[in-house]
Each structure stands twice: as C-alpha cells, then as structure tokens.
Write a protein that holds these residues in place. Structure first.
Motif, short mmCIF file in Angstrom:
data_model
loop_
_atom_site.label_atom_id
_atom_site.label_comp_id
_atom_site.label_asym_id
_atom_site.label_seq_id
_atom_site.Cartn_x
_atom_site.Cartn_y
_atom_site.Cartn_z
N SER B 268 0.84 -1.18 0.00
CA SER B 268 0.00 0.00 0.00
C SER B 268 0.89 1.24 0.00
CB SER B 268 -0.91 0.01 1.23
OG SER B 268 -1.48 1.30 1.37
N ILE B 269 0.81 2.00 -1.08
CA ILE B 269 1.59 3.23 -1.18
C ILE B 269 1.10 4.24 -0.16
CG2 ILE B 269 2.13 5.18 -2.70
CD1 ILE B 269 1.89 3.23 -5.05
N LEU B 270 -0.21 4.36 -0.08
CA LEU B 270 -0.80 5.35 0.82
C LEU B 270 -0.36 5.10 2.26
CD1 LEU B 270 -2.85 7.69 0.79
CD2 LEU B 270 -4.57 6.03 1.50
N LEU B 271 -0.42 3.83 2.69
CA LEU B 271 -0.08 3.54 4.08
C LEU B 271 1.42 3.67 4.33
CD1 LEU B 271 -2.49 0.63 5.00
CD2 LEU B 271 -2.68 3.07 5.48
N ALA B 272 2.24 3.45 3.30
CA ALA B 272 3.68 3.69 3.48
C ALA B 272 3.91 5.17 3.75
CB ALA B 272 4.45 3.23 2.24
N VAL B 273 3.20 6.03 3.02
CA VAL B 273 3.35 7.47 3.25
C VAL B 273 2.83 7.82 4.64
CG1 VAL B 273 2.52 9.72 2.48
CG2 VAL B 273 3.30 8.06 0.81
N VAL B 274 1.72 7.22 5.04
CA VAL B 274 1.24 7.43 6.41
C VAL B 274 2.32 6.99 7.40
CG1 VAL B 274 -0.44 6.68 8.14
CG2 VAL B 274 -1.21 7.26 5.83
N GLY B 275 2.97 5.87 7.10
CA GLY B 275 4.06 5.38 7.96
C GLY B 275 5.17 6.42 8.10
N ALA B 276 5.51 7.06 6.97
CA ALA B 276 6.56 8.09 7.01
C ALA B 276 6.12 9.25 7.91
CB ALA B 276 6.85 8.59 5.59
N PHE B 277 4.87 9.63 7.82
CA PHE B 277 4.41 10.74 8.65
C PHE B 277 4.30 10.33 10.12
CE2 PHE B 277 2.60 12.49 4.53
CZ PHE B 277 3.64 13.38 4.38
N ILE B 278 4.03 9.04 10.36
CA ILE B 278 4.05 8.56 11.75
C ILE B 278 5.45 8.77 12.34
CG2 ILE B 278 4.05 6.46 13.17
CD1 ILE B 278 1.68 5.46 11.55
N ILE B 279 6.46 8.38 11.56
CA ILE B 279 7.83 8.54 12.05
C ILE B 279 8.14 10.02 12.32
CG2 ILE B 279 10.27 8.26 11.43
CD1 ILE B 279 9.42 5.84 9.76
N GLN B 280 7.74 10.89 11.37
CA GLN B 280 8.06 12.29 11.54
C GLN B 280 7.26 12.91 12.69
OE1 GLN B 280 10.57 13.91 10.19
NE2 GLN B 280 10.03 15.59 11.57
N ALA B 281 6.02 12.49 12.85
CA ALA B 281 5.20 13.02 13.95
C ALA B 281 5.89 12.73 15.28
CB ALA B 281 3.81 12.40 13.92
N MET B 282 6.49 11.55 15.33
CA MET B 282 7.21 11.15 16.52
C MET B 282 8.44 12.05 16.72
SD MET B 282 7.57 7.19 16.77
CE MET B 282 8.87 7.06 15.58
N ASN B 283 9.20 12.26 15.64
CA ASN B 283 10.39 13.10 15.73
C ASN B 283 10.03 14.51 16.18
OD1 ASN B 283 12.04 11.08 14.87
ND2 ASN B 283 12.09 11.74 12.74
N THR B 284 9.01 15.08 15.55
CA THR B 284 8.61 16.44 15.89
C THR B 284 8.15 16.50 17.34
OG1 THR B 284 7.98 16.79 13.59
CG2 THR B 284 7.09 18.33 15.21
N GLY B 285 7.39 15.49 17.75
CA GLY B 285 6.91 15.45 19.13
C GLY B 285 8.06 15.44 20.11
N ILE B 286 9.08 14.66 19.80
CA ILE B 286 10.24 14.58 20.71
C ILE B 286 10.91 15.95 20.80
CG2 ILE B 286 12.54 13.62 20.96
CD1 ILE B 286 11.37 11.01 19.72
N LEU B 287 11.04 16.64 19.65
CA LEU B 287 11.69 17.95 19.66
C LEU B 287 10.87 18.95 20.46
CD1 LEU B 287 12.95 18.30 15.99
CD2 LEU B 287 14.23 17.65 18.02
N LEU B 288 9.55 18.85 20.34
CA LEU B 288 8.69 19.81 21.05
C LEU B 288 8.65 19.53 22.54
CD1 LEU B 288 5.69 19.99 18.58
CD2 LEU B 288 7.26 21.84 19.12
N SER B 289 8.87 18.27 22.90
CA SER B 289 8.62 17.86 24.29
C SER B 289 9.61 18.48 25.26
CB SER B 289 8.72 16.34 24.38
OG SER B 289 10.07 15.96 24.15
#
Lengths: 321, 336, 511
Positions: B268-289
């Motif tokens: 699934s291309i769409l879910l792979a892209v969602v996967g990429a945004f999951i990873i980035q959401a995590m990174n951004t969250g860590i930076l904000l925390s």
C-alpha cells in the motif's frame, strides 16, 4: 590566495617568518584523517601553505578515516627517515606500538587537532589542539556581555549526542554564563551538527517558545546548525541577528556571509591552522633543543559583525571548507 | 505463508492520530496553525513538511519491497541528486537543474535494477554498493564541502508554498498521486504483487519480471532524487556528508509500518506514506517535548515497537487471550 | 510376500504409521520391517510418502498413529538427535555437514576428543583416519570437506553416523548426484556395513541400483503400503506396476475411439529438439483436438520435455515450427505469444500466487499477455472470474478469496482458468491431478476431454496411467531423460506403457 587575509583568518603567531628561514630542507610527514568535513579540508590547505612558508618539504598521507592506513603511513614515514611526523589521529587508542617505532627512530611526533589515549603521553613531542570547553566558554561570555544584564532565554542546538566536542562545548558555554543569572538555557536539543537538523530543531523551538517571541538568543555547537537555524527563523518571520542573537562555533565561511548580512552575531573560531604552531615547535626542538609543552592550545578567536566579516569570508572561502 | 485479507489500514491511521494527540499533550500549541507570508505555519505543518523526504523515499521503497527487494541506496542517491541540483542551481535554469538531478536518480535506479535483475545479485548487496559508493560520489561532486546556492527557483521547492501548503508536501502528494496512477491505473500493481508473492509462478505466467524489477528500482531512484532536491532546496545547499544519511532505514521502517511485508507481495503506497508521517510526527513530538536529547532514540524505538506490535496479528490473538484471562481472574477474585 | 522362518528377527519394525497434514493424508497405516544386515529399498513416486515415513521414523515429524520397535523395544524419537541416540541415523542427498570444516572435524563435530576442555586435534585426526580406513578410504583428514567429491562427502557422513553407534542407517537418495564409479564405491561401503549387521534403508529412483544391491523392496503409493517383497520375488515389471498404479486387471483401456477423418491442423511440431544434460533430442507433433500424454517414472524427462516446449529451459538444438512458421521459443513470454499455456507440476511454488485473490490469479496470464499498460478493468476481471468459477465449479465461489486458502483441487482449477482465459492453442498440463482429491480428478479429466473436443491441442504429463489412457490420443514413453517409444491407437494400454517403462537397458539385466 591573499596572504594577508590568510593571516587574518587563521591567527598565525607573529614569530613565524623569522624561524621559517632556518628551516630549509626539513621533511615532515603528515598523516591526515581524510575528508570528513569542510574544516578538515581547510586544515589540509592551510597546513600546506604553512609548510611552504617555512620551506618545509611536506608530505600528506590521506588515511580515508582508517587507523590502519594511518599506521601504515607512519611506518612509511619512519622508513623514509623524515624529520618529524604530524598525526591527526582518527581514534584515541591503539597508537602505542607504532609511536614507539617512531620514538626508537628518534623521529618526533606531533599530534594535531586531537589527542590520544593518556597512556601515550611520552610517545609524542606535543599535541596542538583547540580546547573545546574554552570555545564554549568564549561563546557564553560573549553572550553575557552582549545581553548586558537584561533577561535572556537561550535555546541551544547541541552537536551529536555523545560526541566529546558537543559535551565540551555545552559545558564550556554553561561555564561562561554561570555568573549571569539573567542568561539561561530554556531548550536544548541535538541537531547532529547538520544544517538540515539544525533547521528542523529550530523550527520546533520556535513553535514551542510562542512563535519565537520568548527566544533572546540561539547558541549552536557549530556554524552549520546555526545556518539552518537562521533559515528557520527567517521563514518564521523572525529577524536573526537583531531580534534574536546568535552565537556559534567553528568560523566556517558561510557564517561570515550571514554576519555580513546582519543575520548572525558571533562565532568562535576553531582554527584550521594547527600545523603552523606545530612546525614552529618542531623547528625549535630540532634546532635549539627547546622541548615544547605537552599541549599547545590554539587560540579560540571570537569574530563578530565588527570584524569585517565579508573580508574574512573572502579569505576563507577557498580553503576548502 | 501468511495470508492476509486486504487491509484497510485502520491501525496505521489510529497510530498517527494517537501520536498527534500525544504531541498535543506535550506541546499544547501543537495544532495551532497561522498564515505566515502566505504560507501555513505550525507544528502540524512541520510534521508533513519535514516528513516529506522520507515519505517520498517510501513511495519508491514500497514498490521495491513489494517485489521482494530492498533499496539501501536511497539515502546516498538523495545526496548525489541534491549535490547535482545545488551545484547547477545558480548557473542553469530550473528545468535543466531538475532534469539533471532526476536523470541522475533514474540512472542510479537503473544501475541497481540491472545488478538485481540481470546479474542476479541479492538486492541488499546490490544496493549496498551504491549506498557506500553513492555518498562518495556526492562528496566528489561537492568537493567535500557544503555547496550553497541562491537560486530562488530551486529554493522554492524547499521553502516555498502552493496554496499555503509547503512545496515539499505538495510534491509528495503529487508524486504519490502519480505513482498511484501508474501502478493502480495500469496492471503494474497486480504484476508487482504477483511477482513479489511468487516470482517463479509470475515468470511462468508470462510477466516480464526483469523489466518490472528494473523499472521499480528506477522509480525508487527517481523518488530519492526528488527527496534529495527537496532536502537541498530546504537548506539552500547540498551537504553530501549528511543529506539523506540513514534515511533509507526510515523509509524501510515507513513501509513496514504501512503494513507491507518485507517478503513482498501486497503493498500500500498510501499507508507507506502514512508510515513516514508517523515517524516524523514522533520526531517532531520529541523535539517539542523538551526531553533531553539522550532519550530521543529510546522514545522513538518504544513508539515504533508499539505501532508494530499493534499490527501483529499473533500478538492480537495473545492479547485477546490475556484479556479473557484477566476478566476471569477478576471475576474469580470477586467471587472469593 | 511370505515370512520365511530362516529370516533373523526384525531390527526395526514399524506398524500402522499414519500422518496427516492439514487434512491431507501423507501416510496411511504403513508397516515397515527392517532386518539386521539387510539393504532395504524404499521406493515410490513423488508424494508417495517416502519422505514423510523417514521423517516420522526419525522424529522429525510426530506420527499421528503407529508403533515403532527397535530390537523389540518400543521407541518414539522426538527429534533427529533423539533418533540418533537410539541408533537410527539418516544421511540425506544434500550432505548435512559443514563443508568448510576439515573431514576430521566433521566426523567428530560436537563430540571431539578433549583434554581439560581443549580439543585434542592430533587424537581426533588419528581416530578419523582409523575410522575412514575401515571404509577403505585413506584421505587427508585435515583438508576441508568441500575439497572432496560428493561421494567421499557421503562416505564421511555415513562414517560419522555409523561411528555414533548407528544400527539403522537411512540413505535418502545418496546416489542422485554420483557418477557410476562413485556409486560403486558407495555400494562397497554399504555392503560392508550390511556385513556388520547394520540395517540400511535405501531410497532411490534408480531401479538398476535397487536390483544391484538391495535384499528387499518396499513400495509406497499415495501414502499407503503398495507392497513389500524380497528383491528376487519382485521382477522389474511388477515393481513398476506397484509404483505406478493398480493391478493390470483394473487398468483396462477406457480410451474413447479416435475420431478419424477429421482434418487435424498441426499446432506445433518439434524436430530433434533437446537440451544437453537435461533431455535427449526428441520429435514431437501437437495437433488441434489431440492429446499427447507423456509417461515415465520420476526423473525420466517428462517435466524437462514440457519446460523445453514452453521455453522455460529453452532447447539448445533442433527446430520448432508453429502454425507452419519456424520459431525459437526462448522464454515463457515467447511461448505465450505463440498461443501456448502451461500449468506446472509444482502448483505452490510455480503456479499460484497464494496471497492474491482467485480473481487476480485467473487474470494474471491474460494480463501479462496484454501488457501492463492495457489493464483489464475491474469489470472485465470480475466477469472473467465469474465465468471460470462457474465453468470449473471453483469452490468456494468467492472471487476475492486469497487462492492460498483454497484446496489443492480448486487451486488447480484456478490455474487451469488462468490459462483458459488466454484461449491457448496448446495447453501443457504437468500432473494436473497430483495431490488433489478423487472428485476433482474426474472433473479435471472431463475438462481435458472437453478442451480437446473444442480443438485445443493438449500435452499432458501424468503418472496416473489409467487416467492417461482414457484421454490420450498418443502416449510418449520416457526413460532416462529420453523419449523411448511413441504409442498410439490400440497400443495405448496401461500394460503396454508399463512394459515399455520397465524395459531395462540391456546391460543392467545382470543385476
């Protein structure tokens, strides 16, 4: 390259020419780490120029970041019977036997930029390095002076977690601002010494600190991260250099461009000229028997917008950074 | 062989939602969005903007993995193409710059594809070659330094915006749409899934598996080239040492989080892209925390583990079993 | 078979061994008796249950039912190590040793002679040399195993097994990759072990070797015991009969009369095509509405023939003509372009794509022929799936079910549907009824007849001779990777086919 500008850029000691004249026909081998960063390339360029000035026959061996290549290079220098060996060690340990071989051949070894494991202290003549704690301290002291007693919230872009340079520059900065209760670090994250991460981390700092309004100054462990952070601030509508103070370390050419544009305030130089003082020490040792101190600390010079940043940029831009 | 019924991707979308909510908890202004110089500005936008390079990589990677392959070279290809774009940006027009950089990406993909499909080298080894050599090539192009440029055209691809959305996000969505069209609008998707599911059977059914293999690696190279251009455009320079460093692993992780098996087949291309945004959401969250940076990797690992465990059908069964046990022991306790 | 009074008591006795895998019965109440010093051939076609029997007796798989006695003592090994400890050792075709270690290390791996925890390398080599000299082998035991021939590697594996006090030795196709001389060396070792009272189970496909060395033969077919007899009581023809099918009386010809006079167009003609080391050059003519059957034992070259015709392993000599034009068939795609279709024998590894749906599996070949850029619309795919699910009675009739969840027979029907959807002129079926239930057999045979009537040319490989004779217009008999006979008309009888297969090469009769 303009020699005057080079002098300005690399803070060479003034005694250089008088000693240089006596050093003809000396051969020195240099085991350089390899092209790991722009600074490393500049160090190589400057070393060559410094050798030329002193009429030294200078041989550089590029180790491609492998210790075994460095060991091979040192052995080959010993076999060639050079007058001295410079070594920028890629790692801190594992040098004992090869340095003993050099010592037995009565060839002095000078460490450049990095030290090796303490066990080897008697195996080399001297180490020419910068003190990264001191660099951080110079940056911190500049900020305390510039803030002039006003409250100042600092965000810090750290280098790679666990890298000794990052740890030291953090500690030095904290030492530098220790006396000033008005200056305090409110956020600190790693930007991995890269522009891209510096920008990303700064973006999140800006959001976390009310759009950047609470940020008085940015301290970055290297200029590359600061260049990224400056972009992030500009994109967020902030004015780095005026609204937000910046201070970083390394003095790479691009930060001088930003200083010239008024977007950066200060940088502390990690000089690429480690070889100059090393040459002088070797010449003095060979010709007058003067034993240098075990550690020659290079100057951590502070540059601000007042230091004609465009001229420094022009001098530095061709060094290979 | 594990047989999976078609997925709808609930677990990935729920995971993304949960992480975004967690970000909001650690950083209350997380969902604040304002317009800044005609461009949307806010942490949520950062997630998609910063996630764009990995999302782009994952679009190519998901096709390669569906073919039972893997492309370790994408990070290095990013560095090469970013370096080419930055080096040409101030002396050539944007179309020339893009053609050169994207062409280089296709060429890198062609190299990988030929090694895998024609010489029969295992994908992990074949692409490892370019992973190692590619960064060196990029360093040769930049002569080991950070090549900066001032061209506003190229800069627009990193820092500009279209209808308020950052250009990298728009490029990612465009690339995803184009890929979906190419793969699902033709029979390529079916052929990729068949080849990944059973290469021998597919070859016997007349599918040109070699040609598709080469094409898929080239597409991955193209996606990596675009990611490299975006990364260079973002920092107004090419950093050959660091551009795309280790991003191949994030892209593989994104594909796996998106539910595509490393053994190939359904994707699934769409879910792979969602996967990429999951990873980035995590990174951004860590930076904000504001957590100390020493904890970044541990937090990331724990969250990834949680997302992957939530997807594991076997664990789902065990959890259901545990739930029953738990209920039993509770009711047992009440009785006694 | 008769139990003679003079026979020694059984060394190993298995009774009522049964094993099912997910509803498929791999072993059905099989008895097997091995005596000390006996070399006992275990024979059967693919899927007859030989491997399962060996795995069940060595504990690699757990048996569902049955008893096992070694020297009169009941045992139930739980693993290969367990079996070895009990005295049952197995040497597989692919030698299970470490090729990069030395011969001595391989012989004593895991049980090296030690002193104070250190391996005594010298002692180990001395013992290795002594052990191998018993088998007439004097080689450098310090050299890595991989530096020796496969035959020597086998002997090392056997020596290791025997030295671990094995009393039963199972040799699973040890001769498959050996040349004639190496086989002789191996046989010498086997005879020596037999003289020492070790019971040997010998699995092979080479009937000559069976008659050359074995004392007794046990034949399995479809998971059942087909028969067991001393080798002198089981002539070659009877053996082949046991392996391939029922008694002659059952296997009467039910072939429909050939409709003559009808002009049958040549679809494809092959003259002198072959591939070195795979299949000897042969002639083959395939005509519309005509079924050519390929019969022979496993490994006789049947699958090799059809793979050559379909371009999977292209011919390296000879000439092919399709529709009157000279062609070269270099790949399955080229074969498909000529209107060929091929349902391979290995359904799971070469046929279905398990995780794709029934609809997608059916559409695959047609889609491949049309090319990726002209996709079958979802509606066309649905129509295709609905048509063939109805036509072939695929169950469950759910086009969206992953095909891996279907039974073997229905998977086979999906494969047939995949090729029928391309409307081929020539359809190649390799063991179309292998591993599927009896009901599906009849349906698939009916389908073959229907296709033939509609004018398709068929090339069918089958071990089910009594089925083959019911639909084949011509039967090509293969032996030792060569086409040895072409039977047609009244010659197509199970007995004739069996006799042709069993004809021993002249030189092997002495055994």
């Amino acid at each position: 390259m303009n020699l005057r500008a080079l002098l300005l850029a690399s803070a060479v000691s003034g005694t250089l020419f008088s000693v240089g004249a006596q050093a003809a026909d000396m051969t020195i081998g240099f085991s350089q780490i390899g092209s790991e960063s722009g600074w490393r390339a500049a160090e190589t360029t400057v070393s060559k120029a410094e050798a030329k000035k002193r009429n030294i026959n200078f041989k550089i061996a590029d180790a491609q970041q492998k210790q075994e290549n460095q060991i091979k290079a040192i052995r080959s220098f010993v076999a060639q019977g050079v007058d001295a060996i410079f070594l920028a060690p890629v790692v801190a340990t594992g040098w004992d036997s090869v340095l003993k071989e050099a010592k037995e051949a009565k060839i002095p070894v000078v460490l450049l930029d990095r030290d090796i494991d303490p066990a080897g202290k008697d195996l080399y003549l001297t180490a020419v390095t910068s003190d990264s704690v001191h660099e951080g301290k110079v940056a911190g002291e500049w900020l305390v002076k510039t803030a002039a007693g006003k409250p100042c919230n600092v965000v810090e872009l750290q280098g790679t977690v666990g890298a000794s340079v990052a740890t030291n520059r953090k500690k030095g900065f904290e030492d530098g601002i220790a006396g000033a209760s008005n200056v305090k670090i409110v956020r600190s994250q790693t930007g991995d010494f890269t522009r891209a991460k510096g920008k990303e981390v700064m973006e999140s700092f800006i959001k976390a600190e009310g759009g950047g309004k609470n940020i008085c100054a940015v301290y970055a462990h290297n200029d590359d991260m600061m260049v990224g952070a400056i972009q992030a601030m500009k994109e967020a509508g902030l004015k780095p250099g005026t609204e937000v103070l910046t201070v970083s370390i390394d003095a790479v050419p691009d930060i001088f461009k930003a200083m010239a544009a008024g977007e950066a305030n200060a940088t502390v130089e990690l000089t690429p000229n480690m070889a100059g003082p090393a040459f002088d020490a070797v010449i003095a040792f060979k010709e007058k028997g003067t034993v240098p101190p075990k550690w020659i600390q290079t100057e951590s010079k502070l540059y601000t917008q007042a230091d004609n940043p465009m001229a420094v940029y022009e001098a530095k831009k061709d060094l290979g950074y | 062989m594990a047989l999976r019924l078609p997925r709808i991707g609930t677990s990935q979308i729920v995971a993304l939602g949960l992480i975004l909510v967690a970000n909001w908890i650690v950083s209350p202004q997380f969902f604040d969005i304002r317009l800044q110089d005609g461009r949307l500005f806010g942490s949520l936008i950062d997630v998609f903007n910063r996630g764009a390079p990995v999302a782009l990589l994952s679009i190519g990677m998901v096709l390669v993995i569906a073919m039972r392959g893997i492309d370790l070279s994408v990070g290095a290809v990013m560095a090469i193409c970013g370096a080419i774009a930055a080096s040409l940006a101030d002396s050539h027009s944007l179309p020339v710059v893009l053609a050169a950089a994207l062409g280089a990406g296709l060429l890198c993909g062609l190299w990988n594809g030929l090694l895998v499909a024609v010489l029969g080298i295992q994908p992990i080894v074949a692409t490892l070659i370019l992973m190692v050599a590619g960064r060196g090539i990029a360093q040769l192009i930049t002569e080991g330094r950070i090549v900066t440029f001032t061209s506003p055209d190229l800069a627009f691809l990193g820092g500009g915006s279209v209808l308020g959305l950052p250009t990298p996000v728009v490029l990612t969505l465009g690339m995803m749409a184009l890929t979906l069209l190419l793969v699902r609008g033709t029979a390529l998707g079916l052929m990729i899934e068949a080849t990944g599911g059973n290469p021998r059977a597919s070859a016997l059914a007349g599918i040109g598996t070699r040609l598709i293999t080469v094409a898929v690696y080239m597409w991955s190279g193209l996606c990596a080239a675009l990611a490299g251009i975006v990364a260079s455009a973002d920092i107004l320079g090419a950093d050959a040492n660091n551009a795309g460093l280790w991003l191949e692993l994030d892209a593989i992780l994104a594909v796996v989080i998106g539910g595509t098996s490393l053994f190939g087949g359904r994707f699934s291309i769409l879910l792979a892209v969602v996967g990429a945004f999951i990873i980035q959401a995590m990174n951004t969250g860590i930076l904000l925390s504001g957590f100390p940076p020493e904890t970044n990797l541990v937090v990331k690992a724990v969250v990834v583990l949680a997302v992957l465990l939530a997807q594991s059908p076997r664990l789902g069964g065990h959890l259901a079993g545990l739930g029953v046990l738990f209920k039993r022991s509770k009711s047992g306790g009440r009785r006694s | 078979m008769h139990a003679t009074e003079t026979l020694p008591p059984p060394l190993l006795a298995l009774a009522g061994f049964s094993k099912s895998f997910a509803g498929f019965t791999a072993l059905d109440r099989v008895d097997f008796t091995l005596r000390a010093g006996e070399i006992h051939a275990l024979l059967g076609e693919n899927g007859a249950g030989k491997s399962t029997l060996i795995k069940a007796m060595t504990g690699v798989v757990a048996r569902d039912a049955g008893t096992m006695k070694l020297d009169g003592v009941a045992i139930t090994p739980r693993s290969a190590q367990d079996a070895l400890a009990a005295g049952i050792a197995t040497v597989y075709q692919e030698v299970n040793l470490a090729p990069n270690l030395s011969v001595a290390q391989n012989l004593f791996l895991g049980r090296q002679p030690t002193r104070f925890g250190l391996v005594r390398e010298g002692e180990m080599r001395r013992r290795a040399r002594a052990l191998l000299s018993e088998f007439g082998l004097s080689i450098d035991v310090a050299a890595p195993l991989e530096s020796y021939s496969v035959a020597i590697q086998h002997i090392v594996a056997i020596a290791r097994a025997v030295d671990q006090s094995a009393r039963v030795l199972i040799l699973d196709e040890p001769t498959a990759s050996l040349d004639a001389h190496e086989v002789e060396v191996l046989f010498a070792v086997m005879r020596q072990l037999s003289a020492r009272g070790i019971g040997i189970v010998f699995v092979t496909h080479f009937l000559d070797q069976v008659y050359a060395i074995c004392d007794r033969i046990t034949v399995l077919r479809n998971g059942r015991l087909a028969g067991s007899a001393p080798v002198e009581e089981l002539p070659r023809l009877d053996l082949v009969r046991l392996m391939l099918g029922r008694e002659l009386s059952e296997a009467t010809s039910r072939r429909p009369p050939v409709i003559e006079g009808e002009a049958r167009a040549d679809i494809a003609t092959f003259r002198g095509v072959g591939k070195a080391g795979t299949i000897a050059p042969f002639d083959l003519s395939l005509r519309a509405g005509h079924v050519v059957g390929l019969a022979g034992l496993l490994g006789s070259g049947r699958t090799e023939t059809v793979r050559l015709v379909f371009g999977v392993d292209p011919a390296d000599c000879g000439a092919a003509e399709v529709g009157g034009r000279a062609v070269t068939i270099g790949s399955p795609r080229e074969a498909m372009a000529l209107g060929f279709g091929y349902c391979p024998e290995e359904r799971k590894t070469e046929g279905i794509v398990a995780e794709l749906t029934v609809r997608e599996n059916i559409a695959l070949a047609l889609q491949a022929r049309r090319g990726a850029l002209s996709p079958l619309s979802r509606r066309e795919q649905d129509a295709l799936a609905a048509r063939f699910i109805g036509l072939l009675d695929i169950r469950p009739p759910d086009p969206e079910r992953p095909v891996g969840l279907l039974s073997g027979g229905n998977q086979q029907k999906v494969l047939l549907a995949r090729w029928l959807a391309t409307a081929p002129r020539l359809l190649i079926l390799d063991e179309p009824t292998r591993g599927i239930d009896v009901g599906a057999h009849a349906e698939i045979i009916g389908l073959i007849r229907d296709l033939c009537r509609e004018g398709m040319a068929l090339l069918v490989v089958s071990s089910e001779l009594e089925e083959l004779v019911t639909y084949a217009d011509e039967v090509v008999v293969l032996r030792d990777r060569a086409h040895v006979a072409r039977l047609s008309g009244a010659q197509i009888e199970v007995s004739t086919i069996l006799a042709t297969i069993a004809q021993a090469p002249a030189c092997a009769d002495a055994a």
